[in-house]
Design an enzyme around this catalytic site. Structure first.
Site, short mmCIF file in Angstrom:
data_model
loop_
_atom_site.label_atom_id
_atom_site.label_comp_id
_atom_site.label_asym_id
_atom_site.label_seq_id
_atom_site.Cartn_x
_atom_site.Cartn_y
_atom_site.Cartn_z
CB CYS A 230 3.75 -0.82 1.48
SG CYS A 230 5.10 -2.29 1.17
CG ASP B 15 3.64 4.18 -0.32
OD1 ASP B 15 4.10 3.62 0.86
OD2 ASP B 15 3.02 5.54 0.27
CG HIS C 48 1.99 -3.78 -1.36
ND1 HIS C 48 1.92 -2.67 -1.26
CD2 HIS C 48 0.77 -4.25 -0.98
CE1 HIS C 48 0.61 -2.91 -1.03
NE2 HIS C 48 -0.12 -3.06 -0.71
#
Length: 349
Positions: free
Chosen positions: A108, A105, A315
């Site tokens: 992260c 999300d 990410h």
């Protein structure tokens, strides 16, 4: 040093790379790596439900360590140029590290960093030993109601200042608990217990965001005084959307975890705030000088290294050194004494 405006200072090559965003196509577009504000809030509400199903749904936000090569072969099976490049990046570090996957999300980057802090720290940093750390939110808020616009994943009966005081107190307690662990394996197990997607986890992540804001305010004040500041500060406050700490909070930081993640220059601020160097293997930059990037890039030599991995600068996952690794548990190359008695640094990747 003569006082300068943030948007007037020339940018160095190391600053320029922080302004770049990944243009690489996402060939795994069917996998949603990011969750929005509503989804996070809905998940937390479910975790407060008394029925057992809600408890079962609460899964770890950081997975147990797994083999990098196996993960790479499973997730990047295509023969496209990007797949081959990412696999090559994984292969370059597979013998040195194991992978801990981090929930994808907008928290992260913070979550991966905090996991590394708790699982790797052997001692408390000097700033965390400050007995007045819990007073920092009130001190900052007294300047123009600084924290009025702060937002949390869940509502609280406490006001923003009180809630952030609670977050900082929790961070200090958990960091102390991690340091008191007798072994690296014990710290990793303790850290896994923290990342269960519950209120406690999100309060710790919000504590990191507060530390970033407080540090940004201190650095901006130093810039106005004409004092030396880290290189990344000139870019952080050169943005039209963050000319000062207040607009940085309003336009950037308060949205982290909800509708957006951390930008690269904000990763520098995070590392500086924690006094930890965040070392990131950027797999899509494999075969370039940016394959390994440090946040901040003008880090202190005595700061511990927290090692992360990204495939796209969006990410982040965590990396754990193997026992036979050429890197120590802080992600720094080990020194190997050669036969002539002279110290020599292990050849870098």
């Amino acid at each position: 040093m003569q006082k300068q405006h943030a948007d007037k200072k020339p940018r160095s090559s190391s600053q320029e790379h922080l302004m770049k965003t990944s243009s690489a196509e996402d060939e795994k577009s069917d996998l949603d790596l990011y969750r929005g504000e509503e989804e996070i809030a809905e998940e937390l509400k479910k975790q407060h439900q008394p029925d057992s199903e809600a408890v079962v749904e609460a899964q770890s936000s950081v997975s147990a360590a797994e083999d990098l090569q196996t993960y790479s072969e499973k997730e990047w099976r295509g023969n496209t140029t990007k797949s081959q490049l990412i696999r090559k990046g994984y292969e370059a570090i597979a013998s040195e590290f194991r992978l801990c996957r981090v929930r994808g999300d907008n928290y992260c980057a913070l979550r991966a960093t905090l996991f590394q802090v708790l699982s790797q720290s052997k001692k408390l940093p000097a700033w965390l030993q400050d007995s007045d750390i819990v007073k920092w939110p009130k001190e900052l808020h007294s300047d123009e109601n600084f924290l009025k616009e702060w937002q949390f994943p869940l509502e609280s009966k406490k006001n923003n200042v009180q809630h952030l005081e609670q977050c900082l107190d929790l961070l200090k307690k958990k960091w102390q608990e991690a340091v008191q662990c007798k072994s690296l394996a014990e710290r990793e197990r303790m850290s896994q217990q923290v990342f269960r997607g519950l209120n406690e986890e999100y309060e710790l992540l919000e504590a990191l965001k507060f530390l970033m804001l407080r540090t940004a305010a201190q650095l901006h004040l130093n810039m106005e005084k004409g004092s030396d500041v880290p290189e990344f500060c000139w870019l952080l406050f050169a943005r039209d959307s963050s000319k000062c700490p207040k607009t940085f909070l309003t336009n950037h930081l308060r949205h982290v975890g909800f509708s957006g993640g951390l930008e690269q220059v904000e990763m520098c601020l995070l590392g500086h705030s924690l006094q930890q160097t965040i070392k990131v293997f950027r797999l899509y930059k494999c075969d370039t000088e940016e394959f390994i990037t440090y946040y901040p890039n003008d880090h202190k030599n005595d700061w511990p290294h927290l090692v992360l991995l990204t495939e796209d600068d969006r990410h982040y996952n965590a990396l754990i050194p193997k026992k036979s690794s050429r890197f120590d548990e802080y992600g720094r190359p080990k020194w190997n004494p050669p036969s002539d008695g002279q110290s020599n640094l292990t050849t870098p990747l």
